[in-house]
Design an enzyme around this catalytic site. Structure first.
Site, short mmCIF file in Angstrom:
data_model
loop_
_atom_site.label_atom_id
_atom_site.label_comp_id
_atom_site.label_asym_id
_atom_site.label_seq_id
_atom_site.Cartn_x
_atom_site.Cartn_y
_atom_site.Cartn_z
N GLU A 1 -26.47 59.23 -118.16
CA GLU A 1 -25.57 59.85 -119.09
C GLU A 1 -26.12 61.21 -119.17
O GLU A 1 -27.32 61.68 -119.24
CB GLU A 1 -26.08 59.25 -120.44
CG GLU A 1 -25.60 59.92 -121.81
CD GLU A 1 -26.20 59.29 -123.06
OE1 GLU A 1 -25.66 59.30 -124.08
OE2 GLU A 1 -27.39 58.42 -122.88
N LYS B 1 -17.15 58.46 -124.64
CA LYS B 1 -17.76 57.54 -125.41
C LYS B 1 -17.36 57.22 -126.85
O LYS B 1 -16.78 58.32 -127.55
CB LYS B 1 -19.22 57.94 -125.74
CG LYS B 1 -20.38 56.84 -126.22
CD LYS B 1 -21.73 57.38 -126.27
CE LYS B 1 -22.85 56.38 -126.85
NZ LYS B 1 -23.99 56.72 -127.10
N CYS C 1 -24.66 54.20 -122.60
CA CYS C 1 -25.85 54.13 -123.31
C CYS C 1 -25.77 52.98 -124.41
O CYS C 1 -25.42 51.79 -124.19
CB CYS C 1 -26.40 55.15 -123.90
SG CYS C 1 -28.11 55.31 -124.38
#
Length: 547
Positions: free
Chosen positions: A287, A350, A400
């Site tokens: 990430e 995300k 994540c």
């Protein structure tokens, strides 16, 4: 007629189920320590039976209480012990990297643990209230009411205020017999079954102390364990297409250096060298490995990587921050594909953001202003999003924290069914756990990814900054892993899988509905007994009147 337990009945129940009365003298402390013990069930310890004993102890303590406030207090103490021990690591991000003073960071973590503990407090207060109101016996209470209330409270914790399902009971069972239920019921359903086993264990301990045996409790434990083992052998998904070569990069960039201007060039050069060191069908960074906006990168940085991708027929999955307008930022993944042009650049944004770290909840800008966290207010991407192709495999990224939300990953997988889009065959998680220091957070997050593999029947890849960079097979087994907190590349050959697990189709709905139905069943069962008791009482009154 009141349905609450009379004082003599409560006293009799307490004496029957209280073979360990010395512990009740310090019940809140006992509950707190049991919550701490429950953390040992999760990675890296993996002592999952301790979870059953810890929860059985809480159930037993609550059953001995007649006060709902005391029931809530005991549940709160259990949750406080669990989360203060198991989720201490936000202190590291707030103090070491967010420049929050130690007292304020410690206070924030304590308040966070207290907030999370309120869900177990709610579960225990509701369970004891229903038990008392329904005049439920021990078996109905411990095998139906208490487990269902616990599971529904965990499910609420997974979505209220955007959700924080870390240390949900089911995550401790990626390697236990209950893992066989994960493709059907998901992590909450596995946690519900674990709570049922804890209730059965509480019954067995009570019976043992009284010199008796409890066949119903033994049968419940045995059936769940045997069924879980048997379900492991059902092939919900199957291998599809040819395997692909994968390289997963672990930069191990210290978090305090990641966004320092003096280190930006070195970090970019390091990832450039790691990416172009050797070709592979898929090469993935952690990430935000590319920690500058594309417009701020050296002009030849991304074009040079694109040339490498084209010349070696490699796909480069880059974790990067993107900006579509001033002040608008997304935590993203892009795929530099071999046949790349302006019209086919793959992008994943995300969508499930971390409160305070990636978006600021309404009314909390004052708190975030105390921290020194870059890019703390981002824009969420849509749900669902499409996968990208690597040869004949389809890769579905998640970034994540998103790995905690199995229902959203299932939604991404299921979206292809209704739209006709390709179904993802491999899941890719790109993370940076450098925010949280060493020890518990890294192995706990790896175990979360193992649950996602079990739920979806998919291979899961993890490319992380500090660990755990790993490959996980569809059975939840870690097949390859880099040592955490080191710099390196994990090279593996990966097979994709396709097909539908029940969890992909139903998500958390099946587990929630089943838990709710058990509560309804418990209420109906006790209602029948209450009606019969009322009829007997009315019959006795008539006989007395005739006399």
């Amino acid at each position: 007629m009141s349905t609450a337990l009379s004082a003599p009945a409560r006293s009799a129940l307490r004496s029957r189920f209280n073979p360990f009365s010395p512990f009740d003298r310090f019940a809140p402390l006992t509950s707190l320590l049991a919550g701490c013990m429950s953390v040992l069930a999760f990675a890296p310890f993996g002592l999952w039976p301790l979870q059953l004993f810890a929860l059985a102890g809480l159930f037993r303590l609550v059953l001995n209480e007649t006060s709902l406030k005391r029931s809530a207090l005991l549940g709160w103490a259990w949750g406080l012990g669990c989360f203060a021990f198991g989720v201490y690591w936000p202190y590291v991000s707030m103090h070491r990297y967010g420049d929050l003073s130690p007292p304020l960071a410690a206070l924030a973590v304590a308040l966070f643990a207290l907030l999370l503990g309120s869900f177990s407090a709610l579960a225990m207060a509701l369970a004891n209230w229903l038990r008392s109101r329904w005049v439920a016996g021990l078996h109905l209470s411990l095998l139906l009411i208490f487990p269902a209330c616990w599971m529904l409270a965990e499910w609420l914790r997974g979505w209220i205020l955007t959700g924080f399902p870390w240390l949900a009971l089911g995550y401790a069972h990626t390697g236990s017999p209950l893992s066989g239920f994960a493709p059907i019921l998901g992590v909450y359903g596995v946690g519900w079954l674990a709570a049922i086993m804890a209730g059965a264990l509480a019954l067995l301990l009570s019976a043992f102390a009284a010199g008796r045996t409890d066949t119903r409790a033994m049968a419940t434990l045995g059936l769940l364990l045997i069924a879980g083992v048997g379900l492991r052998y059902i092939p919900w998904t199957h291998a599809a297409g040819q395997s692909i070569s994968v390289r997963l990069l672990q930069g191990n960039v210290p978090q305090e250096e990641k966004f320092q201007n003096a280190r930006l060039a070195d970090n970019l050069a390091m990832y450039d060298a790691m990416l172009r060191a050797k070709p592979a069908d898929l090469i993935a960074t952690p990430e935000t490995a590319i920690d500058q906006l594309p417009q701020l990168l050296p002009p030849d940085y991304l074009p040079r990587l694109a040339v490498f991708a084209k010349e070696t027929n490699s796909h480069l999955a880059l974790g990067i921050v993107l900006s579509d307008a001033p002040g608008i930022y997304t935590n993203s993944t892009i795929d530099l594909a071999p046949r790349l042009n302006r019209n086919n650049l793959y992008r994943y944004d995300k969508h499930h953001l971390v409160p305070f770290g990636e978006f600021i909840p309404l009314g909390f800008h004052w708190f975030v202003n105390l921290l020194n966290i870059p890019l703390g207010d981002q824009t969420a991407g849509p749900l669902p999003q499409a996968p990208f192709a690597v040869k004949d495999q389809w890769i579905m990224p998640n970034i994540c924290y998103e790995d905690l939300f199995g229902e959203e990953i299932a939604e991404n997988l299921a979206a292809g069914y209704s739209s006709g889009a390709p179904q993802a065959s491999i899941l890719l998680n790109q993370s940076n756990m450098g925010w949280f220091g060493q020890w518990l957070a890294v192995p706990q997050h790896l175990q979360i990814s193992q649950m996602r593999a079990l739920e979806t029947g998919r291979t899961v890849l993890r490319a992380t900054n500090t660990g755990a960079t790993a490959a996980i097979d569809p059975h939840g087994v870690v097949t390859a892993e880099l040592p955490p907190y080191t710099r390196g590349t994990l090279a593996v050959t990966i097979q994709g899988y396709t097909g539908w697990t029940p969890y992909i189709v139903a998500g958390n709905t099946a587990a929630v509905v089943l838990a709710a139905l058990t509560l309804i069943a418990a209420g109906l069962a006790t209602r029948k007994k209450r009606v019969e008791s009322l009829r007997q009482e009315e019959s006795t009154i008539r006989l007395d009147g005739d006399g």
